[in-house]
Write a protein that holds these residues in place. Structure first.
Motif, PDB file in Angstrom:
ATOM      1  N   TYR A 210       0.805  -1.217   0.000  1.00  0.00           N
ATOM      2  CA  TYR A 210       0.000   0.000   0.000  1.00  0.00           C
ATOM      3  C   TYR A 210       0.839   1.269   0.000  1.00  0.00           C
ATOM      4  CZ  TYR A 210      -4.041  -2.863   1.435  1.00  0.00           C
ATOM      5  OH  TYR A 210      -5.057  -3.781   1.519  1.00  0.00           O
ATOM      6  N   GLU A 211       0.285   2.293  -0.672  1.00  0.00           N
ATOM      7  CA  GLU A 211       0.807   3.643  -0.532  1.00  0.00           C
ATOM      8  C   GLU A 211       0.198   4.234   0.740  1.00  0.00           C
ATOM      9  OE1 GLU A 211       1.689   5.206  -4.978  1.00  0.00           O
ATOM     10  OE2 GLU A 211      -0.414   5.303  -4.390  1.00  0.00           O
ATOM     11  N   LYS A 212       0.342   5.526   0.935  1.00  0.00           N
ATOM     12  CA  LYS A 212      -0.194   6.195   2.127  1.00  0.00           C
ATOM     13  C   LYS A 212      -1.721   6.030   2.192  1.00  0.00           C
ATOM     14  CE  LYS A 212      -0.479  10.585   4.446  1.00  0.00           C
ATOM     15  NZ  LYS A 212      -0.234  12.007   4.403  1.00  0.00           N
ATOM     16  N   PRO A 213      -2.233   5.572   3.333  1.00  0.00           N
ATOM     17  CA  PRO A 213      -3.683   5.384   3.459  1.00  0.00           C
ATOM     18  C   PRO A 213      -4.432   6.715   3.572  1.00  0.00           C
ATOM     19  CG  PRO A 213      -2.626   4.959   5.557  1.00  0.00           C
ATOM     20  CD  PRO A 213      -1.522   5.194   4.558  1.00  0.00           C
ATOM     21  N   VAL A 214      -5.687   6.683   3.150  1.00  0.00           N
ATOM     22  CA  VAL A 214      -6.609   7.800   3.357  1.00  0.00           C
ATOM     23  C   VAL A 214      -7.684   7.262   4.284  1.00  0.00           C
ATOM     24  CG1 VAL A 214      -8.246   9.375   2.274  1.00  0.00           C
ATOM     25  CG2 VAL A 214      -6.115   8.773   1.083  1.00  0.00           C
ATOM     26  N   ILE A 215      -7.835   7.901   5.449  1.00  0.00           N
ATOM     27  CA  ILE A 215      -8.738   7.393   6.483  1.00  0.00           C
ATOM     28  C   ILE A 215      -9.651   8.516   6.950  1.00  0.00           C
ATOM     29  CG2 ILE A 215      -8.871   6.334   8.772  1.00  0.00           C
ATOM     30  CD1 ILE A 215      -5.986   5.268   8.211  1.00  0.00           C
TER      31      ILE A 215
END
Length: 101
Positions: A79-84
């Motif tokens: 994964y790349e940087k998560p969006v939460i």
């Protein structure tokens, strides 16, 4: 609190995703009672996996971050940087969605 978790794959990690998938699924299964929904995101062909989308119940953002830091795809570098984001479900879940054609 339900969190929507958008996880896009890093380019060139398709083979790694396949390799780590059994461990990823086992890790998700440990949290099945927290899951509203989860699954892969695909390209327009419906086959090429490009990431994951999950909606899960956690007591805090810190708990999400801790859980995600131990997630097998995260640890392997898929994964790349998560969006939460906190998610407020305003629409009732539909059983059997989408309807059969």
């Amino acid at each position: 609190m339900i969190f929507a978790i958008l996880l896009m794959d890093r380019p060139g990690t398709a083979d790694l995703r396949v390799q780590v998938r059994p461990e990823h699924r086992a890790y998700l299964a440990q949290q099945a009672e927290r899951m509203a929904f989860a699954g892969p995101l695909t390209s327009e062909d419906g086959k090429t996996v490009t990431g994951s989308l999950l909606a899960m119940d956690f007591p805090s953002r810190a708990a999400v971050d801790e859980w995600l830091s131990n997630e097998p795809f995260t640890k392997a570098g898929v994964y790349e940087k998560p969006v939460i984001h906190v998610f407020n479900n305003m629409w009732a879940q539909k059983v059997g969605f989408p309807p059969a054609a």
